[in-house]
Design an enzyme around this catalytic site. Structure first.
Site, mmCIF file in Angstrom:
data_model
loop_
_atom_site.group_PDB
_atom_site.id
_atom_site.type_symbol
_atom_site.label_atom_id
_atom_site.label_comp_id
_atom_site.label_asym_id
_atom_site.label_seq_id
_atom_site.Cartn_x
_atom_site.Cartn_y
_atom_site.Cartn_z
ATOM 1 N N GLU A 139 -92.806 -21.124 -56.654
ATOM 2 C CA GLU A 139 -93.016 -21.768 -55.361
ATOM 3 C C GLU A 139 -94.489 -21.715 -54.940
ATOM 4 O O GLU A 139 -95.332 -21.134 -55.623
ATOM 5 C CB GLU A 139 -92.116 -21.130 -54.304
ATOM 6 N N HIS A 140 -94.780 -22.333 -53.797
ATOM 7 C CA HIS A 140 -96.135 -22.472 -53.284
ATOM 8 C C HIS A 140 -96.867 -21.129 -53.171
ATOM 9 O O HIS A 140 -96.274 -20.102 -52.860
ATOM 10 C CB HIS A 140 -96.109 -23.134 -51.903
ATOM 11 N N ASP A 141 -98.136 -21.155 -53.478
ATOM 12 C CA ASP A 141 -99.053 -20.029 -53.245
ATOM 13 C C ASP A 141 -98.757 -18.785 -54.085
ATOM 14 O O ASP A 141 -99.270 -17.706 -53.774
ATOM 15 C CB ASP A 141 -99.075 -19.643 -51.763
#
Length: 211
Positions: A139-141
């Site tokens: 997922e993001h980041d």
């Protein structure tokens, strides 16, 4: 015209890497190295070149690109071999399956290998020599350190940090914002709800350190 590339390692994982290489159309596998002459790539018609010690000689012939075809639980063995071959002068391109979904904002480092159906969302950072296996979700980041490995179907929620050499087993889930320490092993199917120290193995739901 496809560029020549040598595959380092010739076990089952190397079959998947070879498939990705072929699908890119950018490279031609000129052969593989492995301790075993009788290896998993023989039936694929990939030429056995010898052990890794032949690589400096191969470099002199103009073959300057390599791909890591080895996996296993001990990511430090793979890291040390990658660094050794890199010091000899080989380049390791990023290899990404055409069926992987990678956001444009993802940072991919050299020798990263992204397999089919993997999803990597915006602003994730994938370090050198990282393996993102089939169907994994990043997922993001998220930040994934040098030579870590994310198993098939594993899920890293937003903002997870995976430090160097860690191994995330198949189907494991790590909730958002947690950190997995260097060389830690997350067992298959484990659900991680808190930070994991370096060098330990955790299993279960919720994940606990294995004695």
């Amino acid at each position: 015209m496809p560029l020549p590339i040598v595959l380092i390692g010739a076990g089952g994982h190397a079959k998947v890497v070879a498939d990705i290489i072929k699908k890119t159309g950018a490279y031609e596998i000129i052969g593989c190295t492995d301790p075993r002459k009788d290896n998993a790539l023989i039936s694929w018609g990939i030429k056995y070149l010898g052990t890794d010690e032949i690589l400096p000689e191969l470099l002199q012939t103009g073959v300057t690109r390599a791909a890591m075809g080895m996996a296993g639980f001990n990511n430090n063995i793979r890291r040390r071999l990658f660094e050794k071959v890199q010091e000899w002068g080989f380049d390791f391109p990023v290899l990404r399956h055409s069926a992987a979904n990678i956001a444009p904002e993802v940072r991919l480092s050299e020798a990263a290998i992204i397999m089919a159906a993997a999803v990597i969302n915006p602003d994730a950072t994938i370090g050198k020599n990282v393996i993102i296996n089939t169907g994994a979700i990043i997922e993001h980041d998220c930040i994934i350190g040098h030579s870590a490995q994310i198993g098939p179907g594993a899920i890293l929620c937003g903002g997870v940090t995976i430090e160097r050499g860690a191994f995330i087993g198949a189907g494991a889930c790590i909730i958002q914002g947690k950190k997995i320490g260097q060389d830690a092993i997350i067992g298959s199917g484990a659900v991680v709800i808190k930070d994991v120290p370096a060098g330990v193995t955790v299993v279960g739901n919720p994940a606990k350190i294995k004695p």
